[in-house]
Design a protein around this motif. Structure first.
Motif, PDB file in Angstrom:
ATOM      1  N   ALA A   7       0.836  -1.192   0.000  1.00 41.15           N
ATOM      2  CA  ALA A   7       0.000   0.000   0.000  1.00 41.15           C
ATOM      3  C   ALA A   7       0.870   1.240   0.000  1.00 41.15           C
ATOM      4  CB  ALA A   7      -0.926   0.013   1.216  1.00 41.15           C
ATOM      5  N   GLY A   8       0.374   2.287  -0.670  1.00 33.12           N
ATOM      6  CA  GLY A   8       1.083   3.546  -0.683  1.00 33.12           C
ATOM      7  C   GLY A   8       0.127   4.686  -0.400  1.00 33.12           C
ATOM      8  N   HIS A   9       0.590   5.710   0.294  1.00 37.52           N
ATOM      9  CA  HIS A   9      -0.215   6.869   0.638  1.00 37.52           C
ATOM     10  C   HIS A   9       0.489   8.114   0.113  1.00 37.52           C
ATOM     11  CE1 HIS A   9      -2.416   4.384   3.635  1.00 37.52           C
ATOM     12  NE2 HIS A   9      -1.232   3.823   3.789  1.00 37.52           N
ATOM     13  N   SER A  10      -0.232   8.910  -0.655  1.00 32.76           N
ATOM     14  CA  SER A  10       0.352  10.145  -1.165  1.00 32.76           C
ATOM     15  C   SER A  10      -0.772  11.088  -1.558  1.00 32.76           C
ATOM     16  CB  SER A  10       1.235   9.860  -2.393  1.00 32.76           C
ATOM     17  OG  SER A  10       1.741  11.048  -2.942  1.00 32.76           O
ATOM     18  N   ARG A  17      -1.766  -2.619  -3.843  1.00 32.96           N
ATOM     19  CA  ARG A  17      -1.525  -3.583  -4.908  1.00 32.96           C
ATOM     20  C   ARG A  17      -1.493  -5.004  -4.348  1.00 32.96           C
ATOM     21  NH1 ARG A  17       0.775  -1.572  -9.593  1.00 32.96           N
ATOM     22  NH2 ARG A  17       1.245   0.663  -9.590  1.00 32.96           N
ATOM     23  N   PRO A  18      -1.979  -5.950  -5.124  1.00 29.57           N
ATOM     24  CA  PRO A  18      -1.859  -7.353  -4.706  1.00 29.57           C
ATOM     25  C   PRO A  18      -0.461  -7.883  -4.996  1.00 29.57           C
ATOM     26  CG  PRO A  18      -2.879  -7.242  -6.856  1.00 29.57           C
ATOM     27  CD  PRO A  18      -2.663  -5.804  -6.412  1.00 29.57           C
ATOM     28  N   ALA A  19      -0.133  -9.013  -4.428  1.00 28.01           N
ATOM     29  CA  ALA A  19       1.135  -9.654  -4.753  1.00 28.01           C
ATOM     30  C   ALA A  19       1.173 -10.042  -6.227  1.00 28.01           C
ATOM     31  CB  ALA A  19       1.341 -10.892  -3.878  1.00 28.01           C
ATOM     32  N   HIS A  20       0.016 -10.432  -6.773  1.00 27.63           N
ATOM     33  CA  HIS A  20      -0.084 -10.790  -8.190  1.00 27.63           C
ATOM     34  C   HIS A  20      -1.344 -10.141  -8.747  1.00 27.63           C
ATOM     35  CE1 HIS A  20      -0.284 -12.969 -11.928  1.00 27.63           C
ATOM     36  NE2 HIS A  20      -1.414 -13.564 -11.579  1.00 27.63           N
ATOM     37  N   TRP A  21      -1.156  -9.169  -9.626  1.00 30.26           N
ATOM     38  CA  TRP A  21      -2.289  -8.493 -10.267  1.00 30.26           C
ATOM     39  C   TRP A  21      -2.782  -9.407 -11.380  1.00 30.26           C
ATOM     40  CZ3 TRP A  21      -1.813  -2.933 -12.787  1.00 30.26           C
ATOM     41  CH2 TRP A  21      -3.101  -2.392 -12.938  1.00 30.26           C
ATOM     42  N   ARG A  22      -3.979  -9.923 -11.215  1.00 26.54           N
ATOM     43  CA  ARG A  22      -4.437 -11.011 -12.084  1.00 26.54           C
ATOM     44  C   ARG A  22      -4.867 -10.554 -13.465  1.00 26.54           C
ATOM     45  NH1 ARG A  22      -9.148 -13.852  -8.944  1.00 26.54           N
ATOM     46  NH2 ARG A  22      -9.319 -14.984 -10.933  1.00 26.54           N
ATOM     47  N   ALA A  23      -5.602  -9.427 -13.546  1.00 28.84           N
ATOM     48  CA  ALA A  23      -6.317  -9.185 -14.799  1.00 28.84           C
ATOM     49  C   ALA A  23      -6.543  -7.714 -15.128  1.00 28.84           C
ATOM     50  CB  ALA A  23      -7.663  -9.916 -14.752  1.00 28.84           C
ATOM     51  N   GLY A  24      -5.813  -6.815 -14.529  1.00 30.59           N
ATOM     52  CA  GLY A  24      -5.970  -5.403 -14.866  1.00 30.59           C
ATOM     53  C   GLY A  24      -7.229  -4.765 -14.325  1.00 30.59           C
ATOM     54  N   ALA A  71      -6.774  -7.880  -7.357  1.00 32.10           N
ATOM     55  CA  ALA A  71      -7.063  -6.588  -7.982  1.00 32.10           C
ATOM     56  C   ALA A  71      -6.346  -5.472  -7.227  1.00 32.10           C
ATOM     57  CB  ALA A  71      -8.566  -6.318  -8.009  1.00 32.10           C
ATOM     58  N   VAL A  72      -6.178  -4.350  -7.899  1.00 28.55           N
ATOM     59  CA  VAL A  72      -5.669  -3.132  -7.276  1.00 28.55           C
ATOM     60  C   VAL A  72      -6.849  -2.371  -6.682  1.00 28.55           C
ATOM     61  CG1 VAL A  72      -4.632  -0.869  -7.767  1.00 28.55           C
ATOM     62  CG2 VAL A  72      -3.666  -2.935  -8.795  1.00 28.55           C
ATOM     63  N   THR A  73      -6.644  -1.744  -5.518  1.00 26.03           N
ATOM     64  CA  THR A  73      -7.664  -0.840  -4.984  1.00 26.03           C
ATOM     65  C   THR A  73      -7.078   0.559  -4.836  1.00 26.03           C
ATOM     66  OG1 THR A  73      -7.175  -1.318  -2.648  1.00 26.03           O
ATOM     67  CG2 THR A  73      -8.865  -2.678  -3.730  1.00 26.03           C
ATOM     68  N   LEU A  74      -7.952   1.536  -5.028  1.00 21.69           N
ATOM     69  CA  LEU A  74      -7.590   2.946  -4.905  1.00 21.69           C
ATOM     70  C   LEU A  74      -8.670   3.616  -4.079  1.00 21.69           C
ATOM     71  CD1 LEU A  74      -5.697   5.295  -5.912  1.00 21.69           C
ATOM     72  CD2 LEU A  74      -7.361   5.627  -7.753  1.00 21.69           C
ATOM     73  N   ALA A  75      -8.272   4.280  -2.998  1.00 19.47           N
ATOM     74  CA  ALA A  75      -9.252   4.932  -2.130  1.00 19.47           C
ATOM     75  C   ALA A  75      -8.770   6.317  -1.745  1.00 19.47           C
ATOM     76  CB  ALA A  75      -9.503   4.106  -0.869  1.00 19.47           C
ATOM     77  N   ALA A  76      -9.696   7.244  -1.702  1.00 16.76           N
ATOM     78  CA  ALA A  76      -9.394   8.599  -1.243  1.00 16.76           C
ATOM     79  C   ALA A  76      -9.352   8.627   0.268  1.00 16.76           C
ATOM     80  CB  ALA A  76     -10.454   9.569  -1.744  1.00 16.76           C
ATOM     81  N   ARG A  77      -8.472   9.437   0.786  1.00 15.71           N
ATOM     82  CA  ARG A  77      -8.454   9.709   2.228  1.00 15.71           C
ATOM     83  C   ARG A  77      -9.073  11.073   2.529  1.00 15.71           C
ATOM     84  NH1 ARG A  77      -4.988   6.218   4.905  1.00 15.71           N
ATOM     85  NH2 ARG A  77      -4.442   7.736   6.509  1.00 15.71           N
ATOM     86  N   VAL A  78      -9.032  11.971   1.560  1.00 15.84           N
ATOM     87  CA  VAL A  78      -9.632  13.297   1.738  1.00 15.84           C
ATOM     88  C   VAL A  78     -11.151  13.170   1.626  1.00 15.84           C
ATOM     89  CG1 VAL A  78      -9.441  13.852  -0.725  1.00 15.84           C
ATOM     90  CG2 VAL A  78      -9.630  15.699   0.935  1.00 15.84           C
TER      91      VAL A  78
END
Length: 291
Positions: A7-10, A17-24, A71-78
């Motif tokens: 996980a990254g925060h910026s 990100r998963p260890a293995h991104w299966r399918a975009g 899968a990848v996840t993207l979440a807002a913190r704001v």
């Protein structure tokens, strides 16, 4: 953080990100942010609970199991009341921001729901007076642009790696948003801008995963998709966006903005859906298959 994920925060963005991104596949939650800056709380005339009424509360937690499924996840913190990431950067409300030139406005902006919102749920004003244009643009630069830079980059990466990107943009809606519909009302509204933001095969795959888990699904009404779907959904370029709106009443005490007794059961059902969606894999052009 799970051991198999990174996980990254910026800039108010949480990308996992998963260890293995299966399918975009990417699952995103642009409206579940709940890191309220002290300066924002100080300027608002509303108490914190009222401010939270505009959140897609806990949707970031509901999509989190997608990472373990590949899968990848993207979440807002704001929070959405600081800046709305599902609006365009020029969707500025002259009733909320000082010094803007006159122009035609769409219904969302006129209702106070521009990129820097003027109101929360039920039309309650967030603050007295107007913000300066400089402050509005500062919020856009500080919060809006990092989120969309991260989203655009991960979409590009998916296309480069898998040949296509599939974004599931996940939101929640107040139960009262469906009060005009006859029973039985839908649990979830799926939006693909009437086919403009996703290939029909993608939308059908998402629809099938939801109905297979027992959810009642309605298509494109009353929510067909907003800025994210319009800006990123390019089926002809192998970029597909499907918006999901979940009835908050299924898992949330809306008055107190906290999970109710049915949260765990709903979360388990929805986790099965996101696990299935994480495996939507590239197939022949114009088609989507399960991995």
């Amino acid at each position: 953080m799970a051991q198999d994920a990174a996980a990254g925060h910026s800039g108010g963005v949480e990308l996992t990100r998963p260890a293995h991104w299966r399918a975009g596949v990417i699952l995103a939650s642009p409206h579940s942010g709940r890191d309220y800056p002290p300066w924002f709380l100080a300027e608002s005339v509303l108490d914190p609970l009222a401010l939270r009424s505009s959140e897609d509360a806990y949707v970031d937690r509901l999509i989190a199991p997608a990472v373990a499924a590949g899968a990848v996840t993207l979440a807002a913190r704001v929070p959405r009341v600081v800046v709305d990431l599902n609006r365009g950067p020029e969707d500025l409300d002259p009733a909320a921001i000082d010094g803007l030139p006159p122009r035609r406005l769409d219904a969302r902006i006129l209702s106070g729901l521009g990129v820097v919102p003027r109101v929360v749920a039920r039309g309650r004003p967030i603050r007295h007076g107007k913000l300066s244009e400089a402050e509005a643009r500062r919020r856009i630069e500080a919060y809006w642009r990092p989120y969309h830079a991260a989203l655009a980059a991960v979409m590009d990466e998916a296309v480069a790696t898998f040949g296509r990107a599939v974004l599931i943009d996940v939101h929640s809606m107040p139960r009262e948003a469906l009060s005009h519909l006859n029973a039985p009302r839908p649990d979830i509204v799926l939006g693909d801008r009437n086919g403009a933001s996703a290939d029909p095969g993608v939308s059908a795959r998402v629809h099938g995963a939801l109905t297979g888990a027992g959810f009642r699904v309605r298509r494109n009404s009353p929510f067909a998709g907003a800025f994210v779907a319009a800006a990123y959904g390019r089926p002809g370029q192998n970029r597909h966006v499907v918006q999901i709106e979940i009835d908050r009443g299924l898992y949330l005490d809306e008055a107190m903005v906290r999970p109710h007794a049915g949260y765990a059961g709903f979360a388990d059902r929805f986790a099965r859906v996101v696990a299935e969606l994480a495996g939507i894999a590239p197939a022949a052009p114009g088609r989507i298959a399960a991995e």
